[in-house]
Design a protein around this motif. Structure first.
Motif, short mmCIF file in Angstrom:
data_model
loop_
_atom_site.label_atom_id
_atom_site.label_comp_id
_atom_site.label_asym_id
_atom_site.label_seq_id
_atom_site.Cartn_x
_atom_site.Cartn_y
_atom_site.Cartn_z
N TYR A 121 134.04 93.90 58.78
CA TYR A 121 134.53 93.04 57.71
C TYR A 121 133.39 92.37 56.95
O TYR A 121 133.32 92.40 55.72
N HIS A 122 132.47 91.77 57.69
CA HIS A 122 131.39 91.00 57.06
C HIS A 122 130.36 91.93 56.41
O HIS A 122 129.69 91.54 55.44
N ILE A 123 130.23 93.13 56.95
CA ILE A 123 129.35 94.13 56.33
C ILE A 123 129.87 94.46 54.94
O ILE A 123 129.12 94.54 53.97
N ARG A 124 131.21 94.63 54.83
CA ARG A 124 131.80 94.92 53.53
C ARG A 124 131.72 93.71 52.60
O ARG A 124 131.47 93.84 51.39
N GLU A 125 131.93 92.52 53.15
CA GLU A 125 131.84 91.30 52.34
C GLU A 125 130.43 91.11 51.79
O GLU A 125 130.24 90.50 50.73
N THR B 196 142.29 91.18 54.55
CA THR B 196 142.12 91.50 53.14
C THR B 196 140.79 90.94 52.65
O THR B 196 140.22 90.01 53.23
N ALA B 197 140.28 91.50 51.56
CA ALA B 197 138.89 91.28 51.15
C ALA B 197 138.69 89.92 50.49
O ALA B 197 139.12 89.69 49.35
N GLY B 198 137.98 89.04 51.17
CA GLY B 198 137.66 87.75 50.59
C GLY B 198 136.78 87.88 49.36
O GLY B 198 136.91 87.12 48.40
N CYS B 199 135.89 88.89 49.37
CA CYS B 199 134.98 89.06 48.23
C CYS B 199 135.70 89.55 46.99
O CYS B 199 135.12 89.51 45.89
N SER B 200 136.94 89.99 47.11
CA SER B 200 137.70 90.44 45.94
C SER B 200 138.46 89.29 45.28
O SER B 200 139.00 89.46 44.18
N ALA C 3 123.75 98.89 47.71
CA ALA C 3 125.14 99.13 47.33
C ALA C 3 125.72 97.92 46.60
O ALA C 3 126.45 98.06 45.60
N SER C 4 125.39 96.72 47.09
CA SER C 4 125.87 95.50 46.45
C SER C 4 125.36 95.38 45.03
O SER C 4 126.10 95.01 44.10
N TYR C 5 124.10 95.72 44.84
CA TYR C 5 123.50 95.67 43.50
C TYR C 5 124.21 96.65 42.55
O TYR C 5 124.52 96.30 41.40
N GLN C 6 124.46 97.86 43.04
CA GLN C 6 125.10 98.87 42.19
C GLN C 6 126.51 98.44 41.79
O GLN C 6 126.92 98.63 40.63
N TYR C 7 127.24 97.83 42.71
CA TYR C 7 128.60 97.39 42.38
C TYR C 7 128.57 96.24 41.37
O TYR C 7 129.33 96.23 40.39
N GLN C 8 127.69 95.27 41.59
CA GLN C 8 127.61 94.14 40.66
C GLN C 8 127.19 94.62 39.28
O GLN C 8 127.69 94.13 38.25
N ARG C 9 126.30 95.58 39.24
CA ARG C 9 125.86 96.14 37.96
C ARG C 9 127.04 96.83 37.26
O ARG C 9 127.20 96.72 36.03
N ALA C 10 127.88 97.53 38.03
CA ALA C 10 129.04 98.20 37.43
C ALA C 10 130.03 97.19 36.85
O ALA C 10 130.66 97.45 35.81
N ILE C 11 130.16 96.03 37.49
CA ILE C 11 131.03 94.97 36.95
C ILE C 11 130.44 94.42 35.66
O ILE C 11 131.15 94.23 34.65
N GLU C 12 129.15 94.17 35.67
CA GLU C 12 128.51 93.54 34.51
C GLU C 12 128.45 94.47 33.30
O GLU C 12 128.42 94.01 32.15
N THR C 13 128.44 95.79 33.54
CA THR C 13 128.43 96.75 32.43
C THR C 13 129.83 97.24 32.08
O THR C 13 129.98 98.14 31.25
N ASN C 14 130.84 96.67 32.75
CA ASN C 14 132.24 97.06 32.55
C ASN C 14 132.55 98.50 32.96
O ASN C 14 133.56 99.06 32.56
N ASP C 15 131.67 99.09 33.79
CA ASP C 15 132.01 100.40 34.36
C ASP C 15 133.14 100.25 35.38
O ASP C 15 133.88 101.19 35.63
#
Length: 530
Positions: free
Chosen positions: A215-219, A304-308, A422-434
């Motif tokens: 859980y915390h690894i995914r968070e 369920t995902a707290g980070c979501s 992986a965290s960086y890539q996901y945050q970048r996808a959010i910021e670029t609206n991918d």
């Protein structure tokens, strides 16, 4: 305004084909990959009838302020139909400090219940029959101390330890990988975990002494396959240590449990759970030679995902949680916690936690998904995702095995850097609206105000007064005697659990017990890896 993603991938960034069919499952052997529910390798579930025979345990992770206030919340939740308790502890407790320690200032009761002594644990479970209610405790570095307090309360209630049922999180490896709430260095910490596994195998046959947690690894930002791989590889590490201790694999493996995140990508999450069961079954049979069917079956709790959860438009979190909870159920979870809509702001209010519990009850009693095990099994898309998840995890297993062990991989910073990337890539996808997050980078609007649960300084003041009174009335000579015995045991090779229990029964505090262990083991400081 309509918003379209630039390419089709899972939330973890795995490309998705336009259509899936038989050609995507070339060489797929249903007997090996699937079998029936309740049959090896348990891809479709660990029980033949799954929820037709018994629903999952409905838990709400709960704890705040003082043990007295948390106890009142527990009674409320049980009255509302919750079927198991899941204890959240505050940060000082998680870090092994008493509520009156200087480093506890401003944190007492803020993110969970403040527990500093057996007295606090007695108050936490006042009026709750521990022989009848399963209890999960989210505690890691000082897990053996909190578990000893729980066992002592059960003794006081006259409950035979053999009747106790529940789970101790106790997964220290994921602390070094992701959550960072550790006290001692990795190897003495693993010794303490192994002590609890050994003690549990001998004295608490229905209680899970560890919940190996992804859980915390995914968070922390991992992909789904990283969560799966690092969690199961942590499990392999715990098995290795228990076998080194001299335990038989089938003596302790049936009580190992797991804890996974339920994130937002519906099909990816279901595939993750199915792959986890299959991978673990083969690992236990082929790598460790387990014979008992119970050793081969991976049992897991999900949350369920707290980070979501978003502070923007917080009522959207109700929908997110419902879909995530549904994915966990379709993936075959044994117990489930559904997050509350207000948790991006604060600990959940009574109203919010009730909605979260009702979400589980609606899934169980209105959705129809409990009528048959693994209803999505055989889907070309889902089976392809499951196979890909399995292959990705096995690749990580090989890399970590080549490093020598999970501890060696952690010391090299391998899982930490994989998650950070992986965290960086996901945050970048959010910021670029991918990737679209409703209300965050698309479909923004003014959010509705919500009522929040506020924890003030009175909790800390109350705990400080109780600790002062406790230290004045207990037998302090006996406390020092038990702490000295614990230090000697820690310096040697004896199982520390009996000595921790003696200290707890004498009303030594959490901080005093952890300080005794710090005297022997030292404290851990993470080294940066470039």
């Amino acid at each position: 305004m309509a918003v379209a993603e630039k390419e089709f991938t899972t939330i973890s960034g795995v490309p998705i084909e336009p259509l899936y069919g038989p050609e995507d499952l070339q060489g797929f052997d249903p007997a090996r990959e699937l079998a029936k529910p309740g049959e090896f390798p348990y891809t479709r579930g660990i029980h033949e009838t799954m929820y037709r025979g018994r629903p999952w345990t409905m838990r709400q992770f709960s704890g705040f302020a003082t043990p007295e206030e948390t106890n009142r919340r527990y009674h409320y939740l049980l009255e509302q139909g919750q079927t198991g308790l899941s204890v959240a502890f505050d940060l000082p407790t998680l870090m092994g400090y008493d509520g009156d320690h200087a480093l506890s200032e401003g944190e007492v009761g803020k993110c969970g219940a403040a527990i500093s002594s057996l007295e606090d644990m007695e108050l936490l479970f006042k009026g709750i029959p521990l022989g009848k209610v399963t209890v999960s405790m989210t505690i890691n570095s000082p897990a053996s101390v909190l578990w000893a307090m729980y066992l002592a309360v059960a003794e006081e209630q006259g409950v035979d330890w053999k009747m106790l049922s529940g789970t101790l999180q106790n997964d220290i490896l994921k602390e070094y990988i992701a959550q960072k709430e550790y006290i001692f260095p990795p190897r003495p910490s693993m010794r303490l975990v192994t002590d609890t596994i050994e003690f549990g195998a001998r004295h608490t046959p229905k209680f899970n002494p560890i919940s190996i947690s992804g859980y915390h690894i995914r968070e922390a930002g991992s992909t789904a396959v990283q969560e799966l791989a690092f969690t199961l590889r942590d499990g392999i590490e715990y098995v290795d240590w228990a076998l080194e201790r001299g335990l038989d694999i089938d003596e302790f493996a049936p009580r190992l449990s797991f804890f996974f995140n339920a994130h937002s990508d519906f099909f990816e999450e279901i595939a993750k759970y199915r792959a986890a069961r299959k991978l673990w079954a083969y690992v236990m049979r082929d790598r460790f030679g387990a014979k008992s069917e119970r050793s081969l079956k991976l049992r897991f709790h999900s949350q369920t995902a707290g980070c979501s959860l978003t502070w923007q438009q917080p009522y959207n979190n109700v929908v997110r949680t419902a879909l995530q909870g549904l994915a966990a159920v379709l993936g075959g979870t044994q117990s489930l916690h559904t997050n509350s809509l207000d948790e991006a702001y604060a600990l959940p209010s009574e109203q919010a936690v009730t909605i979260a519990l009702r979400t589980q009850q609606i899934i169980a009693h209105e959705s129809g998904v409990v009528n048959t095990p693994d209803p999505l099994g055989g889907s070309y898309f889902l089976e392809s995702l499951t196979l890909d998840m399995e292959r990705g995890a096995q690749d990580y297993f090989r890399q970590i095995d080549e490093m020598g062990s999970m501890i060696a991989a952690i010391e090299k910073g391998f899982p930490q850097s994989e998650i950070a990337n992986a965290s960086y890539q996901y945050q970048r996808a959010i910021e670029t609206n991918d990737k679209i997050m409703v209300g965050v980078n698309a479909f923004q609007s003014e959010g509705q105000p919500i009522e929040l649960l506020q924890i003030d300084q009175t909790a800390q003041e109350h705990q400080e007064k109780k600790l002062t009174a406790l230290r004045a009335r207990r037998d302090n000579g006996q406390v020092q005697k038990t702490l000295s015995a614990l230090r000697r045991a820690a310096e040697g090779t004896e199982n520390t659990m009996p000595f921790i229990l003696d200290a707890v029964r004498a009303y030594a505090t959490l901080g005093e017990i952890c300080d005794a262990l710090r005297d022997v083991f030292g404290s851990y400081q993470e080294t940066a890896h470039i």
